[in-house]
Design an enzyme around this catalytic site. Structure first.
Site, PDB file in Angstrom:
ATOM      1  N   SER A 168      56.887 -55.680 -75.567  1.00  0.00           N
ATOM      2  CA  SER A 168      55.779 -54.731 -75.526  1.00  0.00           C
ATOM      3  C   SER A 168      55.733 -54.033 -74.162  1.00  0.00           C
ATOM      4  CB  SER A 168      54.472 -55.474 -75.837  1.00  0.00           C
ATOM      5  OG  SER A 168      53.428 -54.575 -76.081  1.00  0.00           O
ATOM      6  N   ARG A 238      39.160 -55.895 -77.258  1.00  0.00           N
ATOM      7  CA  ARG A 238      40.065 -56.940 -77.729  1.00  0.00           C
ATOM      8  C   ARG A 238      40.109 -57.005 -79.254  1.00  0.00           C
ATOM      9  NH1 ARG A 238      44.599 -59.582 -76.197  1.00  0.00           N
ATOM     10  NH2 ARG A 238      44.593 -61.758 -76.833  1.00  0.00           N
ATOM     11  N   ASP A 333      55.982 -54.611 -87.382  1.00  0.00           N
ATOM     12  CA  ASP A 333      55.256 -54.119 -86.204  1.00  0.00           C
ATOM     13  C   ASP A 333      54.880 -52.656 -86.425  1.00  0.00           C
ATOM     14  OD1 ASP A 333      54.350 -53.346 -83.697  1.00  0.00           O
ATOM     15  OD2 ASP A 333      56.087 -54.130 -82.604  1.00  0.00           O
ATOM     16  N   HIS A 366      53.127 -56.813 -84.455  1.00  0.00           N
ATOM     17  CA  HIS A 366      53.539 -56.711 -83.057  1.00  0.00           C
ATOM     18  C   HIS A 366      53.605 -58.087 -82.387  1.00  0.00           C
ATOM     19  CE1 HIS A 366      54.241 -54.563 -79.359  1.00  0.00           C
ATOM     20  NE2 HIS A 366      53.199 -55.094 -78.769  1.00  0.00           N
ATOM     21  N   ASP A 367      52.699 -58.956 -82.768  1.00  0.00           N
ATOM     22  CA  ASP A 367      52.648 -60.301 -82.181  1.00  0.00           C
ATOM     23  C   ASP A 367      53.900 -61.127 -82.454  1.00  0.00           C
ATOM     24  OD1 ASP A 367      50.358 -60.299 -80.748  1.00  0.00           O
ATOM     25  OD2 ASP A 367      49.196 -61.569 -82.113  1.00  0.00           O
TER      26      ASP A 367
END
Lengths: 393, 393
Positions: A168, A238, A333, A366-367
């Site tokens: 990232s 968040r 992602d 994405h994680d």
């Protein structure tokens, strides 16, 4: 995730997993040489907190630099104490027998400038006036980070990294290294990254920033002077971030439309499981992260565009690089999609660089770059074995 | 959009476009028969604001009901006065020579219960105590809306709608009509909709709601008593909504990474054009929409799941329907993707209903259902010509 212990297990833990780097202690390095920042300001004196795993070899050829992402820090692997609930953020990849194998490599992981985990940043003391920086800490860029990382490497006696790796925003730092300081980087591992943010990426960052900036408890960034934190804004930022870190598929798999109490209650308290998850992610983040740092990190993301000074050509940006590349993306992602990684790969191929590319079939979004996905670990393992062989050979 | 005049043109306007329904005046209807709501509460007395375009024919067979989406209202076509900057929200589709042709159809468009444009809702007076409802206005569902729309139709003397049509949340109301009251709906036009929200959809709604609920100016929904509105929260909700209404492609086309002042300024004011756009969308929304209504609308979205009472089978839900269907999706819509519309189409086909489906090639995202996309208008035109022929024949 298998690599993360549950609280129950952690509280009973008397030994660490055999493939862990074990107990680690952060170190600090102070720099007195002024650092000129891309935004025009200057840090006369600053410090970086970092951790190392493994042992530097005699010819200092086995060092790996790990660059962290938006909310990451120097604690990439192992545990600070036996009672820690979780290991470092990239523990799936760092340790004996893991891709970044601590039996072979000397690994350095730092908290970037502007961070809130010990390195100079908004929560640290401004040496000029003895007060907390807060909003006076200057905006830093990916280029500034790489310059500070170079100094850290020099102080550690590392002239060339065997590899620089990151996911990232971390992958953007790797690109910056490979474009501007490739003599110091044999291998560049760019994971789940993008050559620059899209308008949609910037839009999400902007909503997150507005949530923080418009929180009345933000006080123009001087909330620490008021003994308060902009909880609401940071929580919203968040929560929003988390939506973009997860794939739609994984959200469906994890939460579906399940109701926490089994039935609709016609109110604004938590009803669906996904709401509960997001609120928990939001509130727990507030306790461990700083709002000014969050603002700085999103700005560094927005500004990154290494092709710009090469007439908009990413290929030209990579033209003079002497690094070799591994690029990894994840099919699920949608924050930085596989197509964005292919832009990097295509640019590298256009100027005939050595590049391996893997698009990992994944479900988490994405994680995924933080997860122990077996295909992902296999690709990293195979590549890093080659890197190790070069050193040993 | 070609159908929207610029302010300059509007200020000089002396006549309306020839294919406009022209100047229209909202009407109001008061209902004294109590309405039992799905959430268990009851509205003893309420009113609905609506507009009509075209003329009801002698046998009352040419009526079309238009259902609005999250931030829509009764003003779907035409102008309230010559100086209006923009026509109604679906002016691209309603008017002489347009798909919902006012030379052939009598079109009814209302502001739903809980809205903030004139119908009973949080900004109107609670007849029980003479005070503004605010947060005391009960949570309403898509089912409640359809029940109130049925009463409006009855009062207007309409026993059966030639068609009920709507996009997004409007399309959900159409589904509700076709599942539960299909004797009153010859044709159901479901556009850019979904059979139920995904976890990700709910997650976005939840962040928007938290932005409003956590705004200190929200005052538990009683902000009107304090002479204030939760501007920050409503603005954030709208900014976030806009990201999901636009495709990534259209954001790139419209804004790219263009800097408003041509260069990076290293600060937190607007730098990229997309930030400027979002902030403008956010601030202008605050002046025309109510935060309590926004909360109610997102809840109606979250709760909608017509398959639930049919054992989770959407096909079973449609089994007894006597309506015929047109389903339209847009290829660039990622909020309610084409795949979600295909779930509706597949369910209808499974129980052998008459259904036409068009997946319109598009670039603008979810907002495409409001735009004069030629392929979209062609499909709507062709379908509605058939509907008109049935009436005339």
């Amino acid at each position: 995730m298998p690599s993360r212990d549950t609280p129950d297990i952690a509280s009973r833990r008397t030994a660490l997993p055999p493939n862990s780097v074990g107990l680690v202690t952060p170190q600090e390095m102070v720099f007195d040489t002024p650092l000129e920042l891309e935004g025009g300001k200057r840090l006369d004196r600053y410090h970086l907190v970092y951790e190392t795993y493994g042992t530097l070899n005699a010819d200092r050829s086995n060092a790996i630099l790990i660059c962290h992402a938006l909310s990451g820090d120097h604690h990439a692997a192992g545990y600070h104490q036996l009672s820690d609930r979780k290991p470092g953020w990239w523990d799936a990849c760092i340790g004996p027998g893991k891709p970044f194998d601590t039996r072979k490599f000397f690994i350095v992981s730092l908290n970037n400038l502007g961070g809130c985990k010990g390195s100079s940043g908004p929560t640290s003391i401004n040496p000029e006036n003895g007060k907390i920086y807060g909003p006076d800490f200057p905006i830093v860029t990916v280029g500034d980070w790489v310059n500070s990382q170079r100094r850290l490497g020099e102080q550690l006696g590392i002239r060339q990294w065997a590899a620089v790796a990151g996911g990232s925003l971390g992958g953007m730092q790797v690109m910056q290294w490979a474009i501007h300081h490739s003599d110091a980087v044999r291998h560049a591992l760019i994971i789940a990254a993008t050559p620059k943010l899209s308008a949609q990426n910037i839009a999400f960052n902007e909503v997150a920033r507005q949530a923080i900036l418009s929180d009345p408890d933000f006080h123009d960034g001087r909330y620490q002077d008021f003994g308060i934190v902009p909880r609401r804004g940071l929580m919203l930022a968040r929560m929003l971030g988390h939506i973009t870190y997860l794939s739609e598929h994984s959200m469906r798999e994890r939460f579906g439309r399940e109701l926490r109490e089994g039935r609709i209650r016609f109110g604004f308290d938590v009803e669906f499981q996904v709401e509960s998850y997001l609120r928990h992610q939001g509130t727990s983040f507030v306790d461990r992260f700083d709002a000014n740092t969050y603002l700085l990190m999103t700005k560094a993301l927005d500004y990154f565009d290494p092709a710009q000074e090469f007439g908009g050509s990413l290929a030209q940006a990579f033209q003079a690089s002497r690094s070799r590349f591994l690029v990894i993306s994840f099919t699920s992602d949608w924050r930085f999609s596989s197509a964005r990684s292919r832009e990097i790969v295509n640019a590298l191929m256009e100027v005939r660089k050595s590049v391996c590319y893997a698009d990992i079939r994944s479900t988490q979004g994405h994680d995924d770059f933080l997860m122990p996905n077996p295909d992902y670990l296999d690709v990293l393992n195979a590549y890093m074995e080659q890197v190790a062989e070069e050193i040993e050979g």
